[in-house]
Design a protein around this motif. Structure first.
Motif, PDB file in Angstrom:
ATOM      1  N   CYS A  43      22.612  39.505  97.461  1.00  0.00           N
ATOM      2  CA  CYS A  43      22.943  38.270  96.887  1.00  0.00           C
ATOM      3  C   CYS A  43      24.168  38.184  96.267  1.00  0.00           C
ATOM      4  O   CYS A  43      24.946  37.026  96.316  1.00  0.00           O
TER       5      CYS A  43
ATOM      6  N   ILE B 133      26.887  37.763  98.813  1.00  0.00           N
ATOM      7  CA  ILE B 133      27.060  36.254  99.471  1.00  0.00           C
ATOM      8  C   ILE B 133      27.726  35.197  98.258  1.00  0.00           C
ATOM      9  O   ILE B 133      28.432  34.475  98.791  1.00  0.00           O
ATOM     10  N   LEU B 134      27.154  35.337  97.111  1.00  0.00           N
ATOM     11  CA  LEU B 134      27.774  34.346  96.288  1.00  0.00           C
ATOM     12  C   LEU B 134      29.383  34.630  96.142  1.00  0.00           C
ATOM     13  O   LEU B 134      30.156  33.646  95.939  1.00  0.00           O
TER      14      LEU B 134
ATOM     15  N   SER C 257      31.245  33.888  99.966  1.00  0.00           N
ATOM     16  CA  SER C 257      31.110  32.504 100.175  1.00  0.00           C
ATOM     17  C   SER C 257      32.353  31.445 100.005  1.00  0.00           C
ATOM     18  O   SER C 257      32.596  30.638 100.635  1.00  0.00           O
ATOM     19  N   ALA C 258      33.058  31.931  98.746  1.00  0.00           N
ATOM     20  CA  ALA C 258      34.218  31.242  98.394  1.00  0.00           C
ATOM     21  C   ALA C 258      35.423  32.100  98.113  1.00  0.00           C
ATOM     22  O   ALA C 258      36.201  32.036  97.170  1.00  0.00           O
TER      23      ALA C 258
ATOM     24  N   ARG D 163      27.885  31.933  88.775  1.00  0.00           N
ATOM     25  CA  ARG D 163      27.384  33.104  89.688  1.00  0.00           C
ATOM     26  C   ARG D 163      26.513  34.031  88.681  1.00  0.00           C
ATOM     27  O   ARG D 163      25.538  34.279  89.302  1.00  0.00           O
TER      28      ARG D 163
ATOM     29  N   SER E 138      40.027  34.180 101.751  1.00  0.00           N
ATOM     30  CA  SER E 138      39.292  32.942 101.767  1.00  0.00           C
ATOM     31  C   SER E 138      39.852  32.226 102.991  1.00  0.00           C
ATOM     32  O   SER E 138      41.148  31.938 103.271  1.00  0.00           O
TER      33      SER E 138
END
Length: 359
Positions: free
Chosen positions: A167, A170-171, A174-175, A188, A344
């Protein structure tokens, strides 16, 4: 274009370093698991002896001198005291010597790991047999019939750990691999807390009402699960904040490679080599497994230390994550702007000149 040029285009230096890092993790994984688990044997197992005063010290000395040093025996005043110390997890077993007959009683607690209780039975049976005595085994904290080899607690905690670092990964990814600003770090952290509560309750539902694999307090296991998930998740976010995407590998190193084989799951801590026995209680899988077994089989005893360990990981992870979100920013990454973490997609130089206006 030459083949070398094609290789350079296909595999960047950064990608090559990451691949080398993955190879290192792979080899460490193999070394850690096989090193910890390939030859389990009990060493210095805390063990009580209840015997008539005239033979008690002699028996302790004999058990202490067994080849390989499997036991760390000490005199205990009575059978009731021995049972209480086992339930308090101060002892792993105890021998109650009959003052009249030739049949003694061995107290074990298979809820703490059937591999160790079975090993104690073999050791004591052999030692008593050398004195022409027999042993009857009594399990004072027996593992549930639905909990094969007492492993359910371990697998439950491993599932919580996996959820925590996945988790968190992913948090962050993702950015971008690094937290961009205080607001994003707080979001977050809040998301991680909500996920942890859901994961803790969900795991307790599966292992309890759904499968019936573990007894003990449902809400106790739920709270433990929330703490394990949050601790692992926040330390993963902190490592990503410090090192970028490499933080995922560091989290795997701590939780999976070092933490899982040293957790005392497949084989309780006294059966592990010294290195893994030493680090296990200080890592989330080991602290979580010990606490889950205590909740399930030992009336919730001896959990203060492991809960402090998990809390320390959670606090350190949270503090580092939030402090890193306050780091000095460049004009291209103002504190109020959406983040572009390292790696990113679409990241590029900020517009220059007068083509943009402040919001």
């Amino acid at each position: 274009m030459t083949f070398v040029d094609e290789v350079k285009n296909a595999v960047t230096p950064r990608a090559a370093l990451l691949v080398i890092g993955v190879l290192a993790l792979q080899l460490l994984f193999i070394a850690s698991y096989i090193g910890a688990l390939h030859k389990p044997k009990p060493t210095d197992v805390a063990f009580g002896v209840v015997a008539p005063q005239e033979v008690s010290q002699q028996l302790v000395t004999e058990l202490d001198g067994l080849p390989g040093g499997p036991l760390d025996p000490r005199e205990v005043g009575s059978e009731d005291e021995a049972r209480e110390q086992i339930m308090d997890r101060e002892l792993y077993g105890a021998l109650i010597v009959s003052p009249r007959g030739r049949t003694d009683t061995l107290l074990v607690a298979s809820g703490g790991g059937t591999a160790l209780s079975g090993a104690l039975e073999r050791i004591v049976t052999q030692a008593d047999g050398a004195q022409q005595r027999t042993v009857e085994t009594v399990d004072v904290a027996g593992a549930s019939p639905e909990d094969f080899n007492g492993l359910s607690s371990f697998y439950l905690v491993i599932g919580w750990c996996v959820g925590g670092y996945l988790c968190a990964s992913i948090l962050a990814i993702s950015a971008g691999a690094k937290p961009a600003n205080r607001q994003r770090a707080l979001i977050r952290t809040g998301t991680m807390a909500l996920y942890s509560i859901a994961g803790g309750i969900g795991g307790a539902i599966v292992v309890g009402p759904v499968l019936g694999a573990l007894p003990g307090s449902f809400w106790g296991l739920s709270g433990l699960g929330a703490l394990v998930v949050f601790a692992v998740g926040m330390i993963t976010l902190a490592l990503q904040a410090l090192t970028g995407i490499v933080g995922i590998g560091l989290a795997v190193l701590i939780v999976v490679i070092a933490g899982n084989p040293s957790a005392g799951g497949a084989f309780p801590l006294p059966m592990l080599p010294d290195f893994w026995r030493a680090i296990g209680p200080a890592l989330p899988p080991g602290a979580g497994t010990w606490t889950a077994r205590s909740i399930a089989y030992f009336r919730g005893n001896a959990i203060t230390g492991p809960l402090l360990v998990l809390s320390a990981w959670a606090v350190v992870g949270t503090v580092v994550t939030l402090l890193m979100s306050l780091r000095k920013r460049t004009p291209a990454d103002p504190a109020g702007a959406p983040a572009r973490g390292a790696g990113s997609a679409g990241a590029g130089p900020a517009p220059s000149g007068g083509g943009s206006t402040a919001a």
